[in-house]
Design an enzyme around this catalytic site. Sequence first.
Site, PDB file in Angstrom:
ATOM      1  N   PHE A 111       0.811  -1.217   0.000  1.00 42.11           N
ATOM      2  CA  PHE A 111       0.000   0.000   0.000  1.00 42.11           C
ATOM      3  C   PHE A 111       0.840   1.260   0.000  1.00 42.11           C
ATOM      4  O   PHE A 111       2.054   1.227   0.216  1.00 42.11           O
ATOM      5  CB  PHE A 111      -1.014  -0.010   1.145  1.00 42.11           C
ATOM      6  CG  PHE A 111      -0.454   0.105   2.539  1.00 42.11           C
ATOM      7  CD1 PHE A 111       0.154  -0.977   3.158  1.00 42.11           C
ATOM      8  CD2 PHE A 111      -0.573   1.287   3.246  1.00 42.11           C
ATOM      9  CE1 PHE A 111       0.637  -0.874   4.467  1.00 42.11           C
ATOM     10  CE2 PHE A 111      -0.096   1.400   4.554  1.00 42.11           C
ATOM     11  CZ  PHE A 111       0.508   0.310   5.157  1.00 42.11           C
TER      12      PHE A 111
ATOM     13  N   GLY B 133       9.673  -2.503   1.576  1.00 41.73           N
ATOM     14  CA  GLY B 133       8.365  -2.491   0.928  1.00 41.73           C
ATOM     15  C   GLY B 133       7.284  -2.170   1.940  1.00 41.73           C
ATOM     16  O   GLY B 133       7.424  -2.470   3.125  1.00 41.73           O
ATOM     17  N   LYS B 134       6.219  -1.562   1.453  1.00 43.22           N
ATOM     18  CA  LYS B 134       5.080  -1.252   2.339  1.00 43.22           C
ATOM     19  C   LYS B 134       4.070  -2.381   2.165  1.00 43.22           C
ATOM     20  O   LYS B 134       3.124  -2.267   1.379  1.00 43.22           O
ATOM     21  CB  LYS B 134       4.514   0.112   1.932  1.00 43.22           C
ATOM     22  CG  LYS B 134       4.269   1.023   3.112  1.00 43.22           C
ATOM     23  CD  LYS B 134       3.936   2.408   2.699  1.00 43.22           C
ATOM     24  CE  LYS B 134       2.830   3.004   3.528  1.00 43.22           C
ATOM     25  NZ  LYS B 134       3.012   2.984   4.978  1.00 43.22           N
ATOM     26  N   ILE B 135       4.325  -3.479   2.868  1.00 44.09           N
ATOM     27  CA  ILE B 135       3.568  -4.717   2.697  1.00 44.09           C
ATOM     28  C   ILE B 135       2.513  -4.803   3.802  1.00 44.09           C
ATOM     29  O   ILE B 135       2.843  -4.672   4.987  1.00 44.09           O
ATOM     30  CB  ILE B 135       4.530  -5.918   2.763  1.00 44.09           C
ATOM     31  CG1 ILE B 135       5.543  -5.826   1.617  1.00 44.09           C
ATOM     32  CG2 ILE B 135       3.759  -7.239   2.730  1.00 44.09           C
ATOM     33  CD1 ILE B 135       6.703  -6.781   1.713  1.00 44.09           C
TER      34      ILE B 135
END
Length: 306
Positions: free
Chosen positions: A35, A156-158
């Site tokens: 996101f 990462g924006k996981i």
Amino acid sequence: MALPRMAFFHDRVLPYAEAKLGLLTHAFNYGTGVFAGIRGYFNQDEGKLFVFRLADHVRRLHESSRLLRMNLALSEEATAAALLDLLRAEGLRQDCYIRALAFYSDEVIGVRLHGLTPVLAAVAVPFGLYIDKAEGAHCTVSSWRRPDDNVIPPRGKITGSYINSALAKSDAELSGFDEAILLNRDGHVSEGSGENIFLIRRGIAVTPSLDQSVLEGITRRSLITLLRDELGLTVEERPVERGEIFLADEIFLTGTAAQITAVTRIDHRPVGTGQMGSVTTRLRSLFFDVVRGRSPKYRSWCTLVA
Ligand code: PMP
């Protein structure tokens, strides 16, 4: 919070109520989504809405999607255009937050990242402060550690990895603190539950380097530029030891939601004088001019919602 009126879902803007998902949705069950959190700033003088560093947020969303083996149907340019379409449809004329998501939408059972279909979705909502005490937050060093790059890549924006943030944030808030500061596997300072961290000591700014299990923050990157080029400070990106946070003159957290939040106490000890310091004060005032498109030099960081 009032729900948004509109959403971007799959390939078009539609009413929020029509953007529905089934219970078996892969991302809902396994956290297989990525996101972006992006801010829109309304400039009252010009009567215009600007999105801060839109292209950079979209690039990070696409990069994060690659970590999850996603092949997104939209290019970065088309994703940015979709978000601008959504903002026009939502019609906000105030500061807002855009949440964009790419997630596996398949309704199947089975933990994996291959053979699945990614979907893009986004909403925009009015947004003010994320941390109420933005001029004097009390933080705690969390007992939870930030996941290592070989556990879940923190660059990462996981979505699934935000369980780590949620564990730390709730423990901190329920113990009376405003935010948690997490250490990494090596015991070095990593970042807040949703923010990067900066220390000022003897006129030098220090922030954990990108190999310290931190998200590649876009606010972080912007502030390194402003600290160096506008405030004339040296900025060191390096591992930061826990003890350093107790010797810092100033500390602040940075992120799209938290913007620049001054940390004035950590675990019941004052940071510096215990009041927001002069570097943080000057940087905040500069930052708020920049994000609203009031600084000609940095106007290119702001995308006008026409
Ligand atoms: N670290 C974490 C864990 C975050 O969730 C965020 C918010 N996206 C940040 C740092 C700050 O990143 P940015 O400045 O790009 O919002």
